[in-house]
Design an enzyme around this catalytic site. Sequence first.
Site, PDB file in Angstrom:
ATOM      1  N   TYR A 167      45.255   3.688  25.078  1.00  0.00           N
ATOM      2  CA  TYR A 167      44.970   3.764  25.857  1.00  0.00           C
ATOM      3  C   TYR A 167      43.960   3.229  25.918  1.00  0.00           C
ATOM      4  O   TYR A 167      42.785   2.604  26.002  1.00  0.00           O
ATOM      5  CB  TYR A 167      45.487   3.274  26.768  1.00  0.00           C
ATOM      6  CG  TYR A 167      44.900   3.189  28.546  1.00  0.00           C
ATOM      7  CD1 TYR A 167      45.008   1.410  28.704  1.00  0.00           C
ATOM      8  CD2 TYR A 167      43.896   4.298  28.877  1.00  0.00           C
ATOM      9  CE1 TYR A 167      44.048   1.268  29.793  1.00  0.00           C
ATOM     10  CE2 TYR A 167      43.525   4.119  30.431  1.00  0.00           C
ATOM     11  CZ  TYR A 167      43.133   2.268  30.430  1.00  0.00           C
ATOM     12  OH  TYR A 167      42.582   1.972  31.980  1.00  0.00           O
TER      13      TYR A 167
ATOM     14  N   LYS B 138      42.206  -5.050  28.577  1.00  0.00           N
ATOM     15  CA  LYS B 138      43.810  -5.003  29.285  1.00  0.00           C
ATOM     16  C   LYS B 138      44.280  -6.408  29.522  1.00  0.00           C
ATOM     17  O   LYS B 138      45.853  -6.295  28.783  1.00  0.00           O
ATOM     18  CB  LYS B 138      44.010  -4.257  30.393  1.00  0.00           C
ATOM     19  CG  LYS B 138      43.524  -2.963  30.623  1.00  0.00           C
ATOM     20  CD  LYS B 138      43.581  -2.373  31.982  1.00  0.00           C
ATOM     21  CE  LYS B 138      42.763  -1.078  32.975  1.00  0.00           C
ATOM     22  NZ  LYS B 138      42.767  -0.986  34.064  1.00  0.00           N
TER      23      LYS B 138
ATOM     24  N   SER C 153      38.364  -1.760  31.168  1.00  0.00           N
ATOM     25  CA  SER C 153      39.428  -2.486  31.250  1.00  0.00           C
ATOM     26  C   SER C 153      39.392  -4.480  31.072  1.00  0.00           C
ATOM     27  O   SER C 153      40.440  -4.474  31.624  1.00  0.00           O
ATOM     28  CB  SER C 153      39.310  -2.266  32.910  1.00  0.00           C
ATOM     29  OG  SER C 153      40.334  -1.968  33.874  1.00  0.00           O
TER      30      SER C 153
ATOM     31  N   TYR D 123      40.274  -6.749  39.977  1.00  0.00           N
ATOM     32  CA  TYR D 123      40.743  -5.304  40.668  1.00  0.00           C
ATOM     33  C   TYR D 123      41.606  -6.369  41.935  1.00  0.00           C
ATOM     34  O   TYR D 123      41.923  -7.406  42.590  1.00  0.00           O
ATOM     35  CB  TYR D 123      39.427  -4.711  41.149  1.00  0.00           C
ATOM     36  CG  TYR D 123      39.430  -4.330  39.373  1.00  0.00           C
ATOM     37  CD1 TYR D 123      39.468  -3.346  38.491  1.00  0.00           C
ATOM     38  CD2 TYR D 123      37.336  -3.996  38.685  1.00  0.00           C
ATOM     39  CE1 TYR D 123      39.550  -2.569  37.710  1.00  0.00           C
ATOM     40  CE2 TYR D 123      37.511  -4.095  37.983  1.00  0.00           C
ATOM     41  CZ  TYR D 123      38.633  -2.925  37.621  1.00  0.00           C
ATOM     42  OH  TYR D 123      37.823  -2.476  35.949  1.00  0.00           O
TER      43      TYR D 123
ATOM     44  N   VAL E 114      34.904  -1.360  33.881  1.00  0.00           N
ATOM     45  CA  VAL E 114      33.855  -0.587  35.409  1.00  0.00           C
ATOM     46  C   VAL E 114      32.531  -0.148  34.146  1.00  0.00           C
ATOM     47  O   VAL E 114      31.303   0.336  34.947  1.00  0.00           O
ATOM     48  CB  VAL E 114      34.203   1.041  35.181  1.00  0.00           C
ATOM     49  CG1 VAL E 114      35.092   0.521  36.056  1.00  0.00           C
ATOM     50  CG2 VAL E 114      35.173   1.481  34.149  1.00  0.00           C
TER      51      VAL E 114
END
Length: 415
Positions: free
Chosen positions: A189, A67, A64, A241, A259
């Site tokens: 992705y 992103k 992530s 998060y 993660v």
Amino acid sequence: VSDPVSDALAQLLEETSSVSGGEVADYIPELANADPDDHGIALVSVLGRTYTAGDASTPFTIQSVSKAFVYALAVDEHGLEVVAERVGFEPSGESYNAISLEEDSGRPANPLINAGAIVTSALVPGDGPAAQRAAVEAGLSAFAGRDLAVNDEVFRSEVETGDRNRALAYLTKWSGALPGEVDDAIEVYVRQCSVMVTAEDLAIMGATLANGGRNPRTGEQVVGEEAAQAALSIMATCGMYDHSGEWMVRVGLPAKSGVGGGIVAAQPAQFGIGVYSPPLDEQGNSVRGVAGLEALSREFRLHLLAHPDEPRSPVESSRSDDDGHVVALRGEIDFIAAEQVVHELETLGADGLTIRLDLSAVTRIRPAAERLLAATAEDLAGSRCTVVADDPSGVVEQRRTARGGVLPTTTGSGR
Ligand code: GLU
């Protein structure tokens, strides 16, 4: 060779290596193979110098963390407004893979939850998924300043276990946020999540955002300042998060975790940091990474909103001479420094007086400060007091006031 910054990082690792708890992610089978004891940190300054400790060159998947950077690439390509039609800005307050679409617009809440990240990946330039994949890999590599590889096992493993992400993508397609096809977006992705990085790579990537989008190692302008600023902003509000609010209070730096066990953090105009330690807490953030960055921020007062020390006077001296009056300034002139100069000028401003502002020891004038000084010169001209700046090194940029005036200078005509 040791240096004080790397020494401080090494000490930090040692202090936080005793922090236990957390679980290595195993929802993607390949991730479960990470060594829970790996622990590394790197810091890269916006001048491109690198400091490392521990396992700073151990590769892991970016997950992530990607992103935030892919969001910067999308904003850079289309501009913030076009991207904002499809992806929102608000923390979702839910887990990263939540079904979080805004009711009226159908946009995913933000680009750092999966739904928003999948839409963002679909906005990367390129005709078809293969071209977009290449663009994402090239973009992430430019942020890191080296060619990053993809971990094919993780990629395949995630494709096989990615039904929830496909479901999210279908929802965004249904709501109109996702351009193109679900399978294409998922391919881009998932591929982006499987890119291999090290803590040092993350530090350079963070430093690139902190440096207005220019990679401090390679000198490449990877994205524009607007895109870098947008990515840092969304990291500050949504990067950790469902721990993002507490993170901002405790650490106070824009950051993004993944993660795979990586965290990137940045202090604008100063440095980027990358940390790697695979065991994750319940929110999905690296336990030791969070502990380390909290300690680092506390010890070195890195919080962006920490109260800085009392503003120091920028007025080095203020004295009369044969031609009138000289006010010598020093250092960086920001708003609060300019406000003090304005006060000094207004106190001095008498009929017919000429005041020279000696800027030879000034390092920089912020835009708002320059306009404030220029407007004050305009005001004082009304009472026949002349203000003129001696600007031997050209720090005055001739910025216009609301009335159209500039700060008059005797030497140097601005850059
Ligand atoms: N590839 C992961 C997923 O979409 C990223 C998860 C993460 O790092 O938060 O499930």
